[in-house]
Motif scaffolding. Structure first.
Motif, short mmCIF file in Angstrom:
data_model
loop_
_atom_site.label_atom_id
_atom_site.label_comp_id
_atom_site.label_asym_id
_atom_site.label_seq_id
_atom_site.Cartn_x
_atom_site.Cartn_y
_atom_site.Cartn_z
N ARG A 130 26.80 27.06 -74.55
CA ARG A 130 26.52 27.53 -73.21
C ARG A 130 27.82 27.64 -72.42
NH1 ARG A 130 22.30 23.80 -70.39
NH2 ARG A 130 23.57 22.16 -71.37
N GLY B 184 19.22 26.32 -75.81
CA GLY B 184 18.78 27.58 -75.23
C GLY B 184 19.57 28.79 -75.68
N THR C 110 20.62 31.29 -78.70
CA THR C 110 20.21 31.73 -80.03
C THR C 110 21.44 31.91 -80.91
OG1 THR C 110 18.29 32.87 -79.11
CG2 THR C 110 18.99 33.49 -81.34
#
Length: 416
Positions: free
Chosen positions: A66, A118, A120
């Motif tokens: 992220r 979260g 992919t």
């Protein structure tokens, strides 16, 4: 007073040589330290650099984490890895740097599910953090005790497999790939662990054998010296002292008494000279020029042509033979050390005498060395130079640094 002075001189010389069991036991780190240096250079420096560059290039284009996590993980992992590589290159702080990297890498694995939550995965290929799994094992080998090394060898690959599967929500498509990755990391980590243990075990065995050999040699040398002294004293007592006493007891004429007195003087002279070391020469005096010539000849026997500078007063003092011989032998050892460790670069010898003070300097332009780091069983400096000069009432001083080494041997004629 003369006996006390001689005893003090001999005690000073003996103190220059490591002869206690504790000093002999210190020999046991000679090979181990070199093996540790080889492991840190080959594995910790070059191996880590290659795998680290590979992982860094893979991390540059990574989209698994992220926003904000990618930079934080890269800085923490690759920053501590760079510090470990630098420590391995310079040979300082290796254990601390390697231990920090091993811990940081495991913490990065623990944080990986959070950093990738979260997101992919871009594909089935391994993320960049996988390329560093075995570097964590190598860091553990460099930093931790053996039981902890085993734990780290198993922990890092298994933990990677777990967090990787958590990242992909345990998707069955990843089971085969992750299983192969974990198996490969475990096998390679086992090889690294085994090689480190094997090399260190061999080094310890070599050092222990070497230490026992040094101790055995010291004991044998001491026993041999004691036996030779016993034989010499027994021969002296039989050949001179006892013969003189028998001659004196049987003397009945003036001629026989004169002969007995002559035999007694000879026996007393031999007794007075028993403390002289035949290997250091007789007490026949030398001048400074003879000392310089002796050093020059000894250097020539070592295969080097040294320009021996000689400076002395017009009325130069004579040097006792044993002192001159000790200075010559110590200077020869210094020349041999310069040839062996500095390649003879900038080698020079100077012999000076002023007001009864004799000084011999041997200098070279080598890289210098750390005298405290010289193993206790390496006696070229401690015994052949320092102790030898101290034994005749002189002093040896050594100055070394990156610009070369200077060995100074001094002896001062005592006041009458």
């Amino acid at each position: 007073m003369a006996v006390d002075a001689q005893t003090g001189v001999l005690d000073t010389a003996w103190g220059q040589i490591p002869h206690s069991p504790q000093a002999t036991a210190g020999v046991g780190s000679f090979t181990r330290s070199r093996v540790e240096r080889i492991i840190s250079l080959v594995g910790g420096a070059f191996g880590s650099l290659i795998l680290g560059v590979q992982a860094f290039l893979a991390a540059l284009g990574s989209t698994d984490e992220r926003p904000g996590w990618h930079e934080a993980l890269m800085i923490s992992v690759f920053g501590t890895l760079a510090v470990m590589i630098l420590a391995c290159v310079i040979g300082r702080g290796v254990r601390v740097a390697a231990g920090v990297f091993a811990l940081v890498y495991v913490l990065a694995l623990v944080a990986w599910p959070i950093a990738t939550a979260g997101v992919t995965p871009a594909g089935i290929e391994e993320p960049w953090i996988w390329y560093l799994v075995n570097l964590a094992t190598l860091a553990a080998v460099l930093a931790f005790p053996f039981p902890l090394q085993i734990g780290w060898t198993i922990l890092a690959p298994v933990l990677f497999g777990l967090v990787r599967m958590m990242q992909v929500d345990f998707d069955s498509d990843y089971w085969m790939t992750v299983g192969l990755d974990v198996s490969f990391a475990l096998i390679l980590g086992g090889v690294i662990l085994t090689l480190g243990w094997l090399f260190r075990s061999i080094a310890v065995n070599v050092d222990e054998t070497r230490a026992r050999a040094v101790a055995s040699y010291a004991q044998a040398a001491a026993a041999d010296a004691a036996e030779q002294e016993r034989v010499a004293v027994a021969a002296l007592m039989h050949d001179s002292v006892l013969a003189a006493l028998i001659a004196a007891e049987r003397a009945s004429t003036p001629r026989e008494r004169t002969l007995a007195a002559s035999m007694a003087r000879e026996a007393l002279t031999r007794l007075a000279n028993t403390e002289q070391d035949a290997h250091e020469g007789t007490d026949e005096p030398w001048d400074v020029a003879a000392l310089a010539a002796e050093i020059d000849a000894a250097a020539a026997e070592l295969g080097v042509d040294v320009d021996v500078q000689c400076e002395f007063d017009d009325a130069g003092s004579l040097i006792p033979g044993r002192v001159a011989r000790a200075l010559a032998l110590a200077a020869t050892q210094a020349v041999a050390n310069a040839l062996q460790h500095a390649g003879g670069a900038g080698l020079g010898v100077a012999v000076m005498e002023t007001h009864g003070r004799v000084r011999v300097e041997v200098h070279d332009a080598g890289e210098g060395f750390d005298l405290d780091a010289v193993p206790d069983d390496r006696l070229g400096i401690r015994a052949s130079i320092m102790a030898r000069v101290a034994a005749v009432g002189g002093h040896a001083d050594l100055e070394t640094g990156p610009h070369g080494t200077v060995v100074r041997l001094t002896w001062q004629e005592s006041a009458a």
